[in-house]
Design an enzyme around this catalytic site. Structure first.
Site, PDB file in Angstrom:
ATOM      1  N   HIS A 223      -2.517  -2.641   3.605  1.00 16.13           N
ATOM      2  CA  HIS A 223      -3.610  -3.614   3.494  1.00 16.13           C
ATOM      3  C   HIS A 223      -4.613  -3.210   2.414  1.00 16.13           C
ATOM      4  O   HIS A 223      -5.362  -4.052   1.917  1.00 16.13           O
ATOM      5  CB  HIS A 223      -4.288  -3.848   4.855  1.00 16.13           C
ATOM      6  CG  HIS A 223      -5.178  -2.763   5.354  1.00 16.13           C
ATOM      7  ND1 HIS A 223      -4.776  -1.812   6.271  1.00 16.13           N
ATOM      8  CD2 HIS A 223      -6.479  -2.483   5.098  1.00 16.13           C
ATOM      9  CE1 HIS A 223      -5.769  -1.002   6.549  1.00 16.13           C
ATOM     10  NE2 HIS A 223      -6.826  -1.381   5.851  1.00 16.13           N
TER      11      HIS A 223
ATOM     12  N   SER B 152      -9.483   3.541   6.113  1.00 14.92           N
ATOM     13  CA  SER B 152      -8.132   3.012   5.935  1.00 14.92           C
ATOM     14  C   SER B 152      -7.446   3.752   4.805  1.00 14.92           C
ATOM     15  O   SER B 152      -7.992   3.888   3.716  1.00 14.92           O
ATOM     16  CB  SER B 152      -8.187   1.518   5.612  1.00 14.92           C
ATOM     17  OG  SER B 152      -8.607   0.771   6.721  1.00 14.92           O
TER      18      SER B 152
ATOM     19  N   ASP C   6       1.904   0.386   7.971  1.00 12.18           N
ATOM     20  CA  ASP C   6       0.793   0.081   7.063  1.00 12.18           C
ATOM     21  C   ASP C   6       0.696   1.131   5.959  1.00 12.18           C
ATOM     22  O   ASP C   6      -0.182   1.984   5.952  1.00 12.18           O
ATOM     23  CB  ASP C   6      -0.509   0.010   7.865  1.00 12.18           C
ATOM     24  CG  ASP C   6      -1.593  -0.770   7.137  1.00 12.18           C
ATOM     25  OD1 ASP C   6      -1.419  -1.038   5.940  1.00 12.18           O
ATOM     26  OD2 ASP C   6      -2.611  -1.110   7.766  1.00 12.18           O
TER      27      ASP C   6
END
Length: 721
Positions: A82, A644, A219
């Protein structure tokens, strides 16, 4: 002034009473935490972790909103899917949709441009400049005068640091303005997309599973940093070469077990651990409910405006994904506030602190009253700023306003311009303006603007900035603006950067005219913000100094709120119990993907992956305890947005995972760290390696990385040879 109780933060001793995995620590603080690091089993000396020039910290990088790490000496960077989504979307078309199909460059020549917003920041120097920012400021200064004095000193410190143009420098505040550190980063601006799996892997579960556990999301994605042949950052060019990263992380396929200790390093965005009860109630009862309603409404407008238009859906895919993530996090905060009365917990702490403070010698008798007044003013202005954002929800209007403001500031000497509009900011302004090339459709922007104006009209009248209502177009008049503008064309939009203020004021472009008309209201809001921020910057550091002394007297952890700077946290692999009678284990496996697959988005998986699970082709990535390939795992590490892509490392500093999310129950950790239920969600690196080998056949990247396999697997390989 509060002067006599506390040592400077940098001189504090070890935190003897720390017994939780709470804390987003500045690297230089880690030697104070030797006992804690030893408790969770970390073998790397704390002094080495504190040194940004040494492995592993020298391999940790920022992407400007996400975290990442080098995993080869040729500038190969691993991060979350992402986090690379913008680059994937930028290169996608309905005919070549890398979002759904994935992308793999088998050679370096096939790597795709990440775009002007894709950057890699390598932090190489951090220095305490608190004295240079704060010395000589007086209590008699107005809020605005104080704020502007601080801003000027910060700009001077940055200019001094950026004499070598290969660096990007910043001077963020720590402990809400008690300390300032100057941070020097090499900014690499030629960043290319190397590999991203299909979103059937990289975004498996989509927004339904976002912030949920169990998760089964791959991810991850790979980028590569390129520089000029002289080794210095350069604009994107076919002549550039891969950056020779000084250090990189060894990737460990040896795995981890329940109870193992981990280190996590990255660039967490924002936390609010030291907010007062009144600030929590404002967020809970007013700001966050309004924000949720606004995000939901905006998403609904975009869904309706892009329906049936594949090209528009691709263009807005990244925008929608980003807003959905913010929405779910904000809603999770509200749900967390409802589940546990954090304001009431803070009431107790605040009362204890105030009682302690009243007993201290030589303290300001008016400090806490001044603090409460400054915070009240901040909340009132925040309501107006929110209303302004609703009324101006148009990418073309934002572009016109940014261009006009840049022209206004351009009349001043560069050092006197507002931050964000100096020459050093021009590349970022160009990147924002150019981004619309891939994420703008006229009809969608028009629909968002019209709907935003209607929602603004429905907001409480007291939140409407003075004079704004009379200047805004009626929703029915918005269509005409889009017919009388050329800003939708990228080349013409960028050309405005070369024009002066007079050219703007002579223009008949509808959005340029609107931007000029709205500027006095925007300027008034900005001036009021300076006054309020200056008052906050005067009183909150005094408050924080007292809070730190109070916490230190109890042996409690004292770390600054996250502010997008490099931090280290630690924890253990561990399950949790979100409610009575329910315990959730710390690992998920590939079998869980098969169980979740429905054949419809977001629960689709590539057939190659399903076949590999069916045939149990697990190889050296099979966990000896689980008997299969783990996908995601939980730890007690202290993380937030911006983490992240953060490297999750084992006790030796080897890469074992990538942070990408938190459990839904953990979202309120931005405000209050609850050790019982706070869990971060990580990608198990063994799943990434397994997909690369068995599904996407990314053999070139597997060969480029240094991968440490389990001893049994290494023995089997040797026997086969």
């Amino acid at each position: 002034m509060f002067k006599t109780i506390v040592l400077p933060v940098a001189l504090m001793g070890a935190f003897a009473g720390v017994q939780a995995d709470e804390g987003q620590w500045q690297p230089h603080q880690l030697p104070q935490l030797k006992a804690e690091l030893k408790r969770v089993g970390i073998e790397i000396p704390a002094e080495k972790l504190a040194d940004l020039s040494k492995h592993p910290m020298s391999a940790i990088v920022s992407l400007g909103g996400c975290s990442a790490a080098f995993v080869s000496n040729a500038g190969l960077v691993v991060t979350n899917h992402h986090c690379a989504y913008g680059a994937v979307q930028r290169n996608s078309t309905p005919e070549h949709n890398y979002i759904t199909d994935g992308f793999l460059a088998k050679t370096r020549a096939a790597e795709l441009p990440g775009g002007p917003n894709s950057l890699v920041y390598v932090t190489d120097k951090v220095e305490n400049v608190s004295d240079r920012v704060l010395t000589g400021l007086t209590a008699q200064m107005s809020g605005r005068a104080r704020h502007e004095a601080v801003e000027k000193r910060i700009k001077d410190l940055i200019a001094e640091c950026e004499t070598d143009k290969m660096y990007r420098c910043s001077v963020p505040a720590f402990h809400r303005g008690l300390e300032y550190y100057r941070i020097r980063q090499m900014m690499i601006r030629d960043v290319r997309l190397v590999y991203a799996p299909s979103d059937k892997i990289g975004n498996f579960g989509g927004d339904i599973d976002n912030y949920e556990w169990p998760r089964h999301t791959g991810d991850y994605a790979f980028l590569r940093a390129y520089v000029g042949k002289d080794g210095r950052p350069a604009d994107p060019s076919p002549d550039n070469v891969p950056y020779q990263s000084k250090d990189f992380l060894v990737v460990s396929a040896e795995g981890i077990r329940n109870g193992d200790g981990i280190l996590l390093a990255g660039y967490p965005g924002r936390t609010s651990r030291y907010k007062l009860p009144s600030e929590i109630r404002y967020a809970r009862d007013s700001a966050f409910p309004l924000k949720v309603a606004e995000l939901q409404a905006d998403l609904a407008v975009m869904a309706d405006a892009t329906k049936g238009d594949a090209a528009a859906e691709v263009r807005y895919a990244s925008v929608v994904k980003s807003i959905n993530n913010v929405l779910k996090k904000t809603q999770g905060l509200l749900d967390g506030f409802a589940r546990k009365d954090i304001a009431a917990i803070k009431d107790v702490q605040d009362a204890e602190f105030r009682a302690w403070y009243a007993k201290q010698p030589n303290v300001s008798p008016t400090l806490l009253a001044e603090l409460d007044a400054a915070i009240a003013s901040d909340m009132a202005l925040s309501d107006e700023e929110f209303a302004w954002s609703v009324a101006t929800n148009s990418d073309l209007l934002k572009s016109a306003r940014s261009l006009y403001r840049y022209a206004q500031e351009g009349k001043k000497p560069d050092a006197e311009r507002e931050s964000g509009y100096q020459q050093r900011d021009l590349a970022f302004i160009k990147a924002r303006l150019a981004r619309l090339e891939q994420s703008y459709v006229n009809k969608v922007d028009q629909a968002r603007f019209e709907a935003g104006l209607k929602r603004y009209a429905a907001l409480a009248a007291k939140s409407h900035p003075q004079g704004l209502d009379a200047l805004l177009p009626a929703p029915g008049a918005v269509a005409a603006l889009y017919q009388k503008t050329q800003l939708a064309d990228t080349a013409r939009r960028l050309a405005w950067l070369e024009k002066d203020q007079a050219a703007f004021e002579q223009s008949d472009d509808a959005f340029v005219r609107l931007a000029i008309k709205l500027q006095p209201v925007a300027a008034a809001l900005e001036e009021r913000r300076k006054e309020i921020d200056g008052n906050l910057e005067r009183v909150i550091p005094q408050y924080m100094q007292a809070v730190i002394a109070w916490k230190q007297s109890q042996g409690k952890p004292v770390y600054p709120d996250a502010n997008s700077t490099l931090r280290v946290t630690y924890g253990t692999v561990s399950p949790y119990s979100p409610r009575d009678g329910l315990t959730k284990g710390p690992f998920t496996t590939v079998e869980g993907i098969v169980e979740k697959v429905t054949g419809k988005a977001p629960f689709q998986a590539p057939q190659g992956l399903l076949d590999a699970v069916k045939e149990k082709r697990y190889g050296q990535f099979r966990d000896p305890v689980l008997g299969t390939v783990p996908v995601n795992f939980l730890t007690s590490a202290d993380t937030t947005g911006g983490n992240s892509g953060s490297a999750v490392m084992n006790k030796r500093g080897e890469l074992i995972g990538l942070n990408f999310d938190s459990t839904y129950e953990s979202i309120t950790k931005d405000w209050y760290f609850d050790t019982a239920i706070t869990r971060a969600i990580h990608l198990d690196i063994r799943y990434m390696l397994w997909v690369m080998k068995e599904v996407d056949h990314a053999d070139n990247l597997l060969a480029e990385m240094t991968i440490k396999y389990p001893k049994a697997a290494q023995s089997n390989k040797a026997a086969k040879k």
